[in-house]
Design an enzyme around this catalytic site. Structure first.
Site, mmCIF file in Angstrom:
data_model
loop_
_atom_site.group_PDB
_atom_site.id
_atom_site.type_symbol
_atom_site.label_atom_id
_atom_site.label_comp_id
_atom_site.label_asym_id
_atom_site.label_seq_id
_atom_site.Cartn_x
_atom_site.Cartn_y
_atom_site.Cartn_z
ATOM 1 N N HIS A 1 -71.756 52.544 -50.613
ATOM 2 C CA HIS A 1 -72.725 53.643 -50.551
ATOM 3 C C HIS A 1 -73.441 53.675 -49.196
ATOM 4 O O HIS A 1 -73.912 52.632 -48.734
ATOM 5 C CB HIS A 1 -73.803 53.473 -51.620
ATOM 6 C CG HIS A 1 -73.299 53.556 -53.027
ATOM 7 N ND1 HIS A 1 -73.341 54.717 -53.762
ATOM 8 C CD2 HIS A 1 -72.741 52.627 -53.844
ATOM 9 C CE1 HIS A 1 -72.844 54.490 -54.967
ATOM 10 N NE2 HIS A 1 -72.467 53.229 -55.045
ATOM 11 N N HIS B 1 -66.055 51.011 -53.444
ATOM 12 C CA HIS B 1 -66.748 52.014 -52.628
ATOM 13 C C HIS B 1 -68.050 51.439 -52.097
ATOM 14 O O HIS B 1 -68.670 50.588 -52.713
ATOM 15 C CB HIS B 1 -66.984 53.312 -53.409
ATOM 16 C CG HIS B 1 -67.714 53.128 -54.712
ATOM 17 N ND1 HIS B 1 -67.138 52.564 -55.828
ATOM 18 C CD2 HIS B 1 -68.981 53.451 -55.080
ATOM 19 C CE1 HIS B 1 -68.017 52.546 -56.826
ATOM 20 N NE2 HIS B 1 -69.139 53.080 -56.387
#
Lengths: 140, 140
Positions: free
Chosen positions: B102, B100
């Site tokens: 951010h 992931h």
């Protein structure tokens, strides 16, 4: 502005840096005040103030190369992880207004040093750069 | 592992999230415990443990989309800057082992809240998501 920009000076060879990688689009060198040992910057050769201005294809290239350079740094320095950071505008904490992508080797139990980062000498940065340059051969 | 992965559960519709954007390759939703108001995650739909495993073309796509989503969040929330962060391996501080990226709107004079991040409700996250989704139209 590009006359005075420290990253443009490095790119033109008018300021010293411990360079790990360079091609026609980007240059990667050691951060002068590492947040963690082996902290590198990947910088576009063209002067863009921030990520908003960087063309998508060049941004993609920067990030893919940052990954490879990071994996080389991780291996060369026996790091336990890798973080990437990029920030924009004074309100976001940006200090050098020439787009750059931080590549930061991480070590078990060691938090990133964000405040009060201490400068290290060019000699020390060159020792890191040499190790990472050697490891990079297998990731390119 | 993908059975238990919270991001895989969100992708399969088995866990709730405040989704801002979704296509066949990625999903973007609000972080449950923001480091700064409007904090988002851009996540690959395929389960990759970390950046080392993500194919280069997909990584490039994630980052270009993260930039667009970030610019929309910045506009929707009247932010003063934008930071991006990505981390890998337990030794690097990674907590969810599904790649992931951010995307963090920043505000003048406000440092990133790294430690002791507080969870916010799904309702609150949905209010952020709706604002950002509307602004995103002009950046896609």
């Amino acid at each position: 502005m590009e006359q005075e920009c420290v990253f443009c000076k490095i790119i033109r060879g008018e300021a010293e840096a411990a360079v790990v990688y360079e091609d026609d689009k980007i240059i990667a060198f050691m951060d002068i005040a590492p947040a963690s040992p082996g902290h590198l910057l990947v910088v576009t050769k063209e002067h863009y103030e921030n990520i908003y201005e960087v063309p998508d294809d060049l941004l993609a290239y920067v990030v893919v190369m940052a990954k490879k350079i990071g994996m080389a740094a991780r291996k060369a320095l026996n790091a336990d992880g890798l973080s990437f950071f990029q920030t924009n505008e004074k309100g976001g904490g940006q200090e050098i207004f020439h787009f750059h992508f931080h590549v930061i080797p991480r070590y078990k139990g060691v938090a990133l040093k964000i405040a009060n980062r201490k400068k290290i000498s060019l000699e020390e940065r060159k020792r890191y750069a040499e190790k990472i340059r050697e490891a990079l051969r297998e990731f390119l």
